[in-house]
Structures are given as structure tokens and as C-alpha cells.
Enzyme design. Structure first.
Site, PDB file in Angstrom:
ATOM      1  NE  ARG A  89      -3.638   2.600   0.894  1.00 54.30           N
ATOM      2  CZ  ARG A  89      -4.674   2.777   1.698  1.00 54.30           C
ATOM      3  NH1 ARG A  89      -5.113   1.788   2.412  1.00 54.30           N
ATOM      4  NH2 ARG A  89      -5.271   3.948   1.764  1.00 54.30           N
ATOM      5  NE  ARG A  99      -8.112   2.876  -1.836  1.00 57.51           N
ATOM      6  CZ  ARG A  99      -8.219   3.648  -0.759  1.00 57.51           C
ATOM      7  NH1 ARG A  99      -8.454   3.110   0.412  1.00 57.51           N
ATOM      8  NH2 ARG A  99      -8.114   4.937  -0.846  1.00 57.51           N
ATOM      9  CG  ASP A 102      -8.782   0.835   2.679  1.00 61.66           C
ATOM     10  OD1 ASP A 102      -8.036   1.255   3.581  1.00 61.66           O
ATOM     11  OD2 ASP A 102      -9.829   1.402   2.340  1.00 61.66           O
ATOM     12  CG  ASP A 104     -11.437   0.843   6.315  1.00 59.03           C
ATOM     13  OD1 ASP A 104     -10.380   1.500   6.342  1.00 59.03           O
ATOM     14  OD2 ASP A 104     -12.238   0.868   5.360  1.00 59.03           O
TER      15      ASP A 104
HETATM   16  N1  ROI Z   1     -15.329   1.301  -3.016  1.00 56.82           N
HETATM   17  C1  ROI Z   1     -15.574   0.002  -2.812  1.00 56.82           C
HETATM   18  N2  ROI Z   1     -16.518  -0.589  -3.546  1.00 56.82           N
HETATM   19  N3  ROI Z   1     -14.914  -0.725  -1.886  1.00 56.82           N
HETATM   20  C2  ROI Z   1     -13.947  -0.164  -1.117  1.00 56.82           C
HETATM   21  O1  ROI Z   1     -13.360  -0.858  -0.269  1.00 56.82           O
HETATM   22  C3  ROI Z   1     -13.664   1.191  -1.287  1.00 56.82           C
HETATM   23  N4  ROI Z   1     -12.726   1.810  -0.541  1.00 56.82           N
HETATM   24  C4  ROI Z   1     -12.465   3.088  -0.680  1.00 56.82           C
HETATM   25  C5  ROI Z   1     -13.174   3.943  -1.688  1.00 56.82           C
HETATM   26  C6  ROI Z   1     -12.156   4.540  -2.629  1.00 56.82           C
HETATM   27  C7  ROI Z   1     -13.917   5.032  -0.940  1.00 56.82           C
HETATM   28  N5  ROI Z   1     -14.129   3.209  -2.465  1.00 56.82           N
HETATM   29  C8  ROI Z   1     -14.386   1.903  -2.262  1.00 56.82           C
HETATM   30  O2  ROI Z   1     -11.574   3.649   0.107  1.00 56.82           O
END
Ligand code: ROI
Length: 166
Positions: A89, A99, A102, A104
């Protein structure tokens, strides 16, 4: 084994839309599950879905992982950030760009946390089909602090183009 008296159940949202997204999620799952003071207790299906935000990027694959952990929330966040780094990343500063991985921190027990680098429950949790539906798959009875029952949130959030991968 983590002692039952001092662990918290936490939920992690995983997302990727670069470099073989499904494999990125599988690798991240293995890495997280192997971290000290963390035990995996659930993992949803993988879901393919279009990007939220800028549309000029590939589809995402998303999933949700349940763990129990004895780590404080901020330490858990730092561990997750290290896993993101280990999978290439690069934080470009571009908001909402593509990315490789990610991670969270969606929920940390029933706690509401508001510190400079961390907001729990995760901002946007209530509107994101790619979070709510995988979460529902592994924790259908969940209530989200400040937002209410997961079933009620799901009822207000159309599934749209969220496709469970085989
Ligand atoms: N859109 C989707 N479908 N899934 C994600 O995990 C995701 N993550 C993000 C942004 C760019 C907002 N859009 C996303 O960070």
C-alpha cells in the site's frame, strides 16, 4: 489462547482493487490471523463491487473479518496499517484512489472511539453495502454503537451491484 476476560471482538473491513484483489484479501487474512494477540473468529465471503467514489478505477473486492484480540484499539490499528504496508500500500495522498489493500477497523467491541487517527465505529459504516452485507453474513445479530441494529441498517441499504464470489 487469549483469556476470555480481557479480549474484545473486533471487525475489520478488507478491500482491494489492484494486483489480484481476491488474493490480496486472502493474504491479508492469513497475516492478520497470525499476529500475536489476535485470533480469527469469522470471515465473510468475498464480494466484488463497483468503486464508491471516483469511477475511473477497477472494481473492488471486499470482505469482513471478525477477530478477538487483547490489543488496545490503537495498537490494533497500527498492526493493520503495517499489514497494508507489507502488501504494497502506497499512500499517495490521493483521496479515494485505487489501492492494493485497505484495512478498516470497523468495530471494536461496543466501544465508540474518537481519537486523532481513529474513529470507531468506522465513518460510513451505515451506508456501505460492501461493509454491511459481509458483516451481516458473519454477525447477523450485531448492533452497531450509535447506529442501531445491523438488520435495520441493511434494510435501508440497497445491495445494488454487490456480488458474492464463489
Ligand atoms: N469502493 C468500494 N466498492 N470498496 C472499497 O473498499 C472502497 N474503498 C475506498 C473507496 C475509494 C472510498 N471506495 C471503495 O476507500
Amino acid at each position: 489462547m487469549i483469556n476470555d476476560t480481557d479480549f474484545v471482538t473486533a471487525f475489520i473491513g478488507l478491500g482491494s482493487n489492484l494486483d489480484q484483489p481476491a488474493e490480496q484479501l486472502v493474504t491479508a487474512r492469513q497475516t492478520i490471523a497470525a499476529l500475536p494477540n489476535i485470533e480469527e473468529t469469522g470471515f465473510s465471503s468475498l464480494y466484488r463491487n463497483p468503486p464508491m467514489g471516483p469511477q475511473d478505477q477497477p472494481d473492488y473486492v471486499n470482505a469482513v473479518m471478525a477477530i478477538k484480540t487483547s490489543l488496545p484499539a490503537i495498537d490494533l490499528l497500527h498492526q493493520l496499517q503495517a499489514v497494508e504496508q507489507s502488501q504494497g500500500r502506497v499512500r499517495t495522498g490521493e483521496r479515494w484512489g485505487a489501492r492494493t489493500l485497505d484495512l478498516d477497523l470497523l468495530l471494536y467491541g461496543d466501544r465508540q472511539i474518537e481519537v486523532p487517527d481513529l474513529t470507531v465505529p468506522h465513518i460510513g459504516i451505515a451506508e456501505r453495502a460492501f461493509v454491511l452485507y459481509p458483516l451481516y453474513e458473519i454477525a447477523p445479530d450485531l448492533s452497531i454503537p450509535g447506529f442501531g441494529k445491523l438488520t435495520n441498517l441493511i434494510a435501508k441499504c440497497p445491495k445494488n451491484d454487490l456480488h458474492r464470489l464463489p
